[in-house]
Enzyme design. Structure first.
Site, PDB file in Angstrom:
ATOM      1  N   HIS A 184       0.823  -1.204   0.000  1.00 53.10           N
ATOM      2  CA  HIS A 184       0.000   0.000   0.000  1.00 53.10           C
ATOM      3  C   HIS A 184       0.865   1.266   0.000  1.00 53.10           C
ATOM      4  O   HIS A 184       0.752   2.125  -0.887  1.00 53.10           O
ATOM      5  CB  HIS A 184      -0.915  -0.032   1.229  1.00 53.10           C
ATOM      6  CG  HIS A 184      -1.817   1.152   1.361  1.00 53.10           C
ATOM      7  ND1 HIS A 184      -3.151   1.110   1.023  1.00 53.10           N
ATOM      8  CD2 HIS A 184      -1.580   2.425   1.773  1.00 53.10           C
ATOM      9  CE1 HIS A 184      -3.696   2.306   1.225  1.00 53.10           C
ATOM     10  NE2 HIS A 184      -2.754   3.124   1.685  1.00 53.10           N
ATOM     11  N   GLU A 185       1.738   1.361   0.999  1.00 60.75           N
ATOM     12  CA  GLU A 185       2.534   2.589   1.128  1.00 60.75           C
ATOM     13  C   GLU A 185       3.544   2.718  -0.011  1.00 60.75           C
ATOM     14  O   GLU A 185       3.805   3.823  -0.493  1.00 60.75           O
ATOM     15  CB  GLU A 185       3.242   2.634   2.491  1.00 60.75           C
ATOM     16  CG  GLU A 185       2.302   2.622   3.699  1.00 60.75           C
ATOM     17  CD  GLU A 185       1.330   3.808   3.759  1.00 60.75           C
ATOM     18  OE1 GLU A 185       1.655   4.884   3.226  1.00 60.75           O
ATOM     19  OE2 GLU A 185       0.236   3.640   4.335  1.00 60.75           O
TER      20      GLU A 185
ATOM     21  N   HIS B  53       1.873   4.406  -2.821  1.00 56.83           N
ATOM     22  CA  HIS B  53       1.930   5.871  -2.677  1.00 56.83           C
ATOM     23  C   HIS B  53       3.318   6.395  -3.055  1.00 56.83           C
ATOM     24  O   HIS B  53       3.457   7.406  -3.751  1.00 56.83           O
ATOM     25  CB  HIS B  53       1.661   6.273  -1.213  1.00 56.83           C
ATOM     26  CG  HIS B  53       0.229   6.220  -0.788  1.00 56.83           C
ATOM     27  ND1 HIS B  53      -0.773   6.882  -1.457  1.00 56.83           N
ATOM     28  CD2 HIS B  53      -0.374   5.601   0.271  1.00 56.83           C
ATOM     29  CE1 HIS B  53      -1.939   6.684  -0.833  1.00 56.83           C
ATOM     30  NE2 HIS B  53      -1.718   5.902   0.217  1.00 56.83           N
TER      31      HIS B  53
ATOM     32  N   GLU C 158      -4.658   7.640  -3.536  1.00 60.29           N
ATOM     33  CA  GLU C 158      -5.067   6.352  -2.975  1.00 60.29           C
ATOM     34  C   GLU C 158      -5.284   5.312  -4.081  1.00 60.29           C
ATOM     35  O   GLU C 158      -5.169   4.111  -3.829  1.00 60.29           O
ATOM     36  CB  GLU C 158      -6.331   6.554  -2.143  1.00 60.29           C
ATOM     37  CG  GLU C 158      -6.648   5.436  -1.195  1.00 60.29           C
ATOM     38  CD  GLU C 158      -5.705   5.348   0.009  1.00 60.29           C
ATOM     39  OE1 GLU C 158      -4.831   6.228   0.186  1.00 60.29           O
ATOM     40  OE2 GLU C 158      -5.847   4.369   0.773  1.00 60.29           O
TER      41      GLU C 158
END
Lengths: 492, 492
Positions: free
Chosen positions: A259-260, A263, A289
C-alpha cells in the site's frame, strides 16, 4: 522569463520548502521523537505553519500574481501552477493566522492524547482535545463555504472538485451492493494463517524486498516503522514510508508495504520539473489512494503474487515457513469477514468502514452530531453495517488518527481510491495482456511503466476526473469495484 | 507584561523555533536521510536559514527593541535576553546579504571539494576553494572588528568574551608543559585492547546503559548513530545525540557516548523558563565542551569507572569479554602516544593538535599566512609539537572539516573545554569527597547534581568567565589541566 515569473517561482519554491520541512517534522514525530518532545514539536510545527501561511498570503505578491495570471505567454503547465497557487492563496486568505496556529497546536495536542489513550479506549480523556479540533474545523468550514455545504469546504483540501452531494449516491450504491457479498463470503470457512512467530527484523527486511521488487528506489527513500503507516515526500529525492509490524501476523506488514510503496512509487514518479511547485503533488488524495490500493489489492492479493514472492518468504522466515504452503497466504489475503478495525479489514468490508466514517464526519462538520455522542453513533452504525459491536472505543471511534489530526473530509478519498484503482486495474489488465500473467512472470517493471505513463508523470498537471477518465477510458463509477469485489468473494 | 515585551518574546520564540527546526533537518541529514535527498535538503535548509535571517533583522522590530532595552522594569534574566538578542541582531545587520550569500556558496563548494579530495590528500585541488573562504572570512572579520583584532570577531561566534591576546599565553603554557609529559608516557609499552569483535547492536545497547547510568533521560532524548557524532536540542524535551561505532574497538563508542551524553546532560539541564529564548544555550562553546570533556575524560577514563561498568560490559559482550580483565580497558583508555589525527588523539596530546590549529588559523585570519603555505606550515608544526610527519595532507591539513565550513575561531573552544573541565573536576572532587570514591560507589546522581547546580541551571544567563569562576572558585588557568594530565601520565 519575466521578472514576475521569477518572483512567482521563488515564492512557490519557498512554500514548497516549508511544506517539505513540515513533512520532516511530522515524519520524525511519528517515527523517532521521544515522548518528552511532543509539546515542543507542536510549538515548532505551529510556528512553521504560521510562517507558511504568512508566506502564502504575503501582500506584496498580489501584484506579481496579477501579472502572471494575465501573462498570455505562459504554457499550460505554467498556467496550472498559477491557478493552483492562487487557489491555495485564496483559501488561506480566508483563514485568519490565529485560527491556523490554533488548529496546528490543537491537532498536535489531540494526536498526542490519542497516542496516549487509544490503546485503553479512554474516550473521555480524548474527547476534550478532539472537541477543540472539531470546533476549530467547523469555524474554518464556515469561513470557507460562504453559506454552502460546509463539508465540501473541508473535502476540497483532499479531493478538489468532489462534493458531499456526489459522494452520497456513490456510498449508497456501495452500501447496497457490498453486504450481500459479505453474506456470501461468510459461508466459507475462515482461512487465517496458523499461529506462529514472524520476527520483526525479518519482516522489515521482507518489506524492503517487496518494495524494491515493485520498483521503489531506496537510494531516494527510506522505510521506517510507525503505529500508523504513512508515506511522505520530505524533499527532492527523499520519499519515505513506514510499515506496521505485528510479529503474530505477517500479512499486515506485507499489505502495508504494498500500500505505502504504491503511494511512494507515485511520488517518486513525479516529473523532475514539478519540483518546488504545486505540480509536485497528486491532483487529489483519491488519485493518490488509487495507487496504493492498486498495488495492495489488485497486485498484492492475487495467487500469482504469492507464488512469485514465495522464495522471499522462505528466505526471510525459514522457521515459520518450514511446513507452510504459500497457498495459505493467498487464501488468508482474500478472506472476507466483518471486523472492527478499518486498517485490518479485508478489501470488501473496507468500504463499509468508510461509509460509516463519511456519515459521522458529515454530521460532525454540519453540526448535526457532537463529539460526546460520537462513540454511541459509531457503535450503532457498526452494528448496522457490519453486524458487530466494539468492546471498547479503542476498537471503535478511537482507532483512527485522522480526526485527531483534523482530517475531516479525508476518509471518502479511500473509497474514491478503491474506485479508481479498480478502473485502473481493468485498464492495466487490457493493456498488459492480463495482470495475472504479468505478475506470474514478475513483470512488475511493465506494471509500473503503465502507471508511470498513465498517472505518475501527470503529477498535478490535470484535475482528477480528467486524469482518471483518460487513464481508464471511463468516468468515475462503482461498477468496476463491485465487479472486482464480486470476483474476490467468488474466489476467482 | 508590556505589549513590547510580548512582541519581543514572540520574536525570540520564532527565532528559537526556526533554529530548532534547522537542528532537526541537520539531525535527519546525519542519521537517516537517503543519499538522493542531499540536494533537496540543502535547498530546504537554505530557505529556512534565509527565513531565520530575515526574521532576525526584521525592520519592524527596531521600535520594540528600543522599548524593551529602555524598560527599567526588567529583571536580570530579561535584561540578558534583550542583550543577547540585540547582539545577534547587530551582528546579522553588519554583514551585507551579498557577503552572507557568497560565504554560504563558497563554504558549500569548499566542503564538497574537501569531501572529494581529503582521502587522497590532493591539497592543490582544495586550496582554491579554501582560499575563497579565507578571503570572505577576512572580509567579514574586517567588517565586524572595527579595526581591532580580526580573529576576535570570528572567535566571538563561538566564545563570546574571549580574545586572541588571552588565548596566546594559555597555548604557550600548554605547549611548554605537555611535550615533556608525552616523552614520559612514551617510555611505557602501548596498551591496546586485544583484537576481537564487538557487535554493533550490543555496543549501541551499552551506549544506552552508560547514558542512563550518568543521568541522561531517554524519555526526553534519543541515541542514534552517525559518522560524525553530534548532540542537538531539537526542541523542548528532545535532546538527542549520536555515537560512532567501530566493531573492532569498543572504546570509540564508550568515549563518544560519555562525551556526547555530557553535552546532552547540559542541555537537558537548562531551566524550563529558558525555553524559546537565547537563554536556552550555553554561554559559549568552551562552556559546552567543559561538560563533554568532564564526563569523557574525568569520569570515563578512571579505573573506578571501568570497575563500575564491568557488569554491563560482561552482560553486553559475553563472548568478547569471556577471557578479558576489565583492567585492560582502564589501561587502553589512558594510553598516551603522539598521533596524526586529532579526533583519535589521547587526552594529553589532544591539546597540541589544537595549539597547532590555533596558531595557523590566527595567521590565516590576520593575513600573516596564505592558503598556499598552509601544508608546509602544518608539517613543520606537527614535527615540532608531536615529532611526527603526515604521509600526505589527508593526514595533515585536510583532516578536519572546520576550515572548509568557514569555522575559524572554533578550534580553541575544544581546549577551553578541557581547561574548564579540569577546573570543574577539581571542584567536584572537593565537593563530593573525592570523585574516585563517588564513581566507585556509583554516585553518578551526585556528580550530575553538582554539575546541574554549578553550571546547567545557569544556561546562558551569565557570561562564561563569570559562570566558571563561580562554579570552580578560580579564574581560567592551565594549572588544573596540567596537573590532571600529569596524573594521567603517572598512572595515578
Amino acid at each position: 522569463m519575466t521578472k514576475a515569473w521569477t518572483a512567482f517561482t521563488d515564492w512557490i519554491g519557498t512554500l514548497s520548502d516549508l511544506s517539505g520541512t513540515l513533512s520532516l517534522m511530522g515524519w520524525d514525530r511519528e517515527t523517532l521523537m521521544p515522548p518528552g518532545g511532543a509539546d515542543g514539536r507542536a510549538r515548532h510545527m505551529g510556528t512553521l505553519s504560521t510562517l507558511h501561511h504568512r508566506e502564502l498570503v504575503r501582500p506584496d505578491m498580489a501584484g506579481v500574481l496579477d501579472e502572471v495570471a494575465n501573462d498570455d505567454g505562459l504554457d499550460a503547465a505554467q498556467r496550472r501552477q498559477v491557478e493552483l497557487a492562487m487557489r491555495h492563496r485564496s483559501k488561506a486568505e480566508r483563514l485568519p493566522e490565529s485560527l491556523v496556529r490554533d488548529l496546528s497546536e490543537a491537532t498536535s495536542r489531540s494526536v498526542n492524547v490519542w497516542i496516549e489513550t487509544r490503546n485503553t479506549g479512554d474516550y473521555p480523556a480524548y474527547a476534550q482535545a478532539l472537541a477543540e479540533v472539531v470546533r476549530l474545523k467547523r469555524a474554518a468550514a464556515a469561513l470557507l463555504s460562504d453559506g454552502g455545504e460546509p463539508y465540501d469546504a473541508l473535502l476540497d483540501d483532499f479531493e478538489p472538485g468532489a462534493h458531499a452531494a456526489s459522494l452520497e449516491p456513490i456510498f449508497d450504491e456501495l452500501v447496497a451492493a457490498i453486504p450481500p457479498l459479505v453474506d456470501d463470503a461468510a459461508s466459507r470457512a475462515p482461512a487465517p494463517l496458523p499461529g506462529r512467530t514472524w520476527p520483526a527484523e525479518a519482516q522489515l527486511a521482507l518489506g524492503h524486498d517487496l518494495a524494491e521488487m515493485i520498483g521503489y528506489d531506496l537510494g531516494r527513500g527510506f522505510i521506517g516503522r510507525s503505529a500508523h503507516p504513512v508515506t511522505m515526500t520530505i524533499g527532492r529525492g527523499d520519499v519515505r514510508f513506514t510499515t506496521r509490524i505485528d510479529t503474530g501476523n505477517p500479512l499486515i506488514n506485507i499489505g502495508t508495504v504494498m500500500h505505502e510503496a504504491g503511494h511512494a512509487l507515485y511520488e517518486q514518479g513525479f516529473p523532475a520539473d514539478a519540483w518546488r511547485s504545486p505540480l509536485q503533488d497528486a491532483p487529489s488524495m483519491g488519485a493518490h489512494e488509487s495507487q496504493s490500493r492498486f498495488w495492495e489489492n489488485h497486485i498484492g492479493r492475487r495467487p500469482q503474487f504469492w507464488a512469485r514472492i514465495e522464495p522471499m518468504l522462505r528466505a526471510r522466515f525459514p522457521e515459520a515457513m518450514a511446513d507452510l504452503d504459500v497457498g495459505r497466504f493467498a487464501d488468508a489475503a482474500v478472506d472476507v469477514r466483518p471486523s472492527l478495525i478499518r486498517t485490518e479489514a479485508d478489501e470488501v468490508t473496507y468500504n463499509l468502514h468508510i461509509a460509516l466514517r463519511f456519515t459521522l464526519e458529515l454530521g460532525l462538520v454540519r453540526g448535526d452530531l457532537e463529539v460526546e455522542a460520537l462513540p454511541s453513533e459509531w457503535r450503532r452504525l457498526t452494528t448496522e453495517l457490519l453486524g458487530l459491536q466494539p468492546e471498547h472505543d479503542g476498537q471503535g471511534v478511537m482507532q483512527d488518527i485522522h480526526w485527531a489530526e483534523g482530517l475531516f473530509g479525508y476518509f471518502p478519498t479511500y473509497t474514491l481510491g478503491n474506485l479508481y484503482a479498480a478502473q485502473l486495474a481493468e485498464a492495466a489488465d487490457r493493456d498488459l495482456g492480463g495482470l495475472d500473467a504479468a505478475i506470474a512472470a514478475g513483470r512488475f517493471a511493465d506494471i509500473l511503466s503503465f502507471m508511470r505513463t498513465r498517472v505518475h508523470v501527470h503529477a498535478n498537471l490535470r484535475p482528477t476526473d480528467e486524469l482518471m477518465r483518460d487513464a481508464t477510458g471511463a468516468p468515475l463509477g462503482t461498477r468496476p469495484l463491485i465487479d472486482h469485489l464480486t470476483r474476490v468473494v467468488a474466489g476467482e
